[in-house]
Design a protein around this motif. Structure first.
Motif, mmCIF file in Angstrom:
data_model
loop_
_atom_site.group_PDB
_atom_site.id
_atom_site.type_symbol
_atom_site.label_atom_id
_atom_site.label_comp_id
_atom_site.label_asym_id
_atom_site.label_seq_id
_atom_site.Cartn_x
_atom_site.Cartn_y
_atom_site.Cartn_z
ATOM 1 N N CYS A 149 29.318 21.787 -79.957
ATOM 2 C CA CYS A 149 29.254 21.401 -81.364
ATOM 3 C C CYS A 149 30.562 21.874 -81.983
ATOM 4 O O CYS A 149 30.914 23.048 -81.865
ATOM 5 C CB CYS A 149 28.066 22.052 -82.062
ATOM 6 S SG CYS A 149 27.981 21.644 -83.823
ATOM 7 N N TYR A 152 31.044 23.566 -87.777
ATOM 8 C CA TYR A 152 30.302 24.810 -88.020
ATOM 9 C C TYR A 152 28.986 24.516 -88.728
ATOM 10 O O TYR A 152 28.965 23.852 -89.762
ATOM 11 C CB TYR A 152 31.135 25.806 -88.836
ATOM 12 C CG TYR A 152 30.376 27.093 -88.989
ATOM 13 C CD1 TYR A 152 30.232 27.949 -87.905
ATOM 14 C CD2 TYR A 152 29.741 27.419 -90.179
ATOM 15 C CE1 TYR A 152 29.492 29.113 -88.009
ATOM 16 C CE2 TYR A 152 29.004 28.573 -90.302
ATOM 17 C CZ TYR A 152 28.876 29.419 -89.210
ATOM 18 O OH TYR A 152 28.135 30.554 -89.314
ATOM 19 N N CYS A 153 27.875 24.994 -88.124
ATOM 20 C CA CYS A 153 26.552 24.629 -88.639
ATOM 21 C C CYS A 153 25.636 25.825 -88.790
ATOM 22 O O CYS A 153 24.424 25.679 -88.907
ATOM 23 C CB CYS A 153 25.919 23.563 -87.726
ATOM 24 S SG CYS A 153 25.825 24.085 -86.002
HETATM 25 CU CU1 CUA Z 1 25.909 22.323 -84.634
HETATM 26 CU CU2 CUA Z 1 27.857 23.615 -84.999
#
Ligand code: CUA
Length: 168
Positions: A149, A152-153
């Motif tokens: 990923c 940024y999550c």
């Molecule tokens: Cu999903 Cu960073």
């Protein structure tokens, strides 16, 4: 006088030659760069499909189950769902395909924005709630490709890992 005219003509010819050489060098560098980028990473076209209800993609049948569907002798669809903080299919269920597989990825998110990237390839598409992104890629080289990923999550961002194994 005559000598000066001759000198100017000569100088002009050399100038033109050098302008041509520098333009040609830039063109060659450009072509070589494009060739190696395409050769090493592949070219991918991205398209997206929008849904009026952001919850719809998560309910689609394709995103339930294994997330892998064979569509031809050497063609596959992969349906990737991003959620905080995992990809499905992810590392728990590595995707194993033979070399030369043509893969069409369908990527969406069940919550926030995620960045779907397959390392070592040009596959890089944002996973967005309510949107299914498409990207196609042919895996010619055997090896292990990691899905990460790159958007940024939150706290578990770096844990969003998946695995694609291309067998020889
Ligand atoms: Cu999903 Cu960073």
């Amino acid at each position: 006088d005559a000598f000066e005219d001759k000198f100017h003509h000569l100088a002009l010819r050399h100038e033109r030659a050098w302008v041509f050489i520098s333009v040609a060098m830039i063109a060659v560098l450009f072509i070589v760069t494009v060739y190696f980028v395409v050769h090493d990473y592949g070219l991918v076209a991205k398209t997206v499909q929008f849904y009026s209800n952001p919850d719809t993609p998560a309910t689609l049948a394709d995103f339930q189950g294994s997330g892998i569907k064979q569509t031809g002798p050497n063609s596959y669809n992969i349906y990737e769902m991003g959620r905080a903080w995992s990809w499905t299919p992810g590392t728990a269920t590595p995707i194993t395909l033979p070399a030369g597989s043509h893969v069409k990825f369908y990527v969406t998110s069940g919550d926030v924005l995620h960045g779907f990237e397959v390392q070592g390839t040009s596959i890089n598409i944002t996973a967005i709630p309510g949107v299914v992104g498409h990207v196609s890629y042919t895996f010619d080289k055997p090896g292990t490709y990691y899905i990460i990923c790159n958007e940024y999550c939150g706290a578990g961002h770096q844990a969003m890992i998946g695995k694609i194994v291309i067998t020889g």
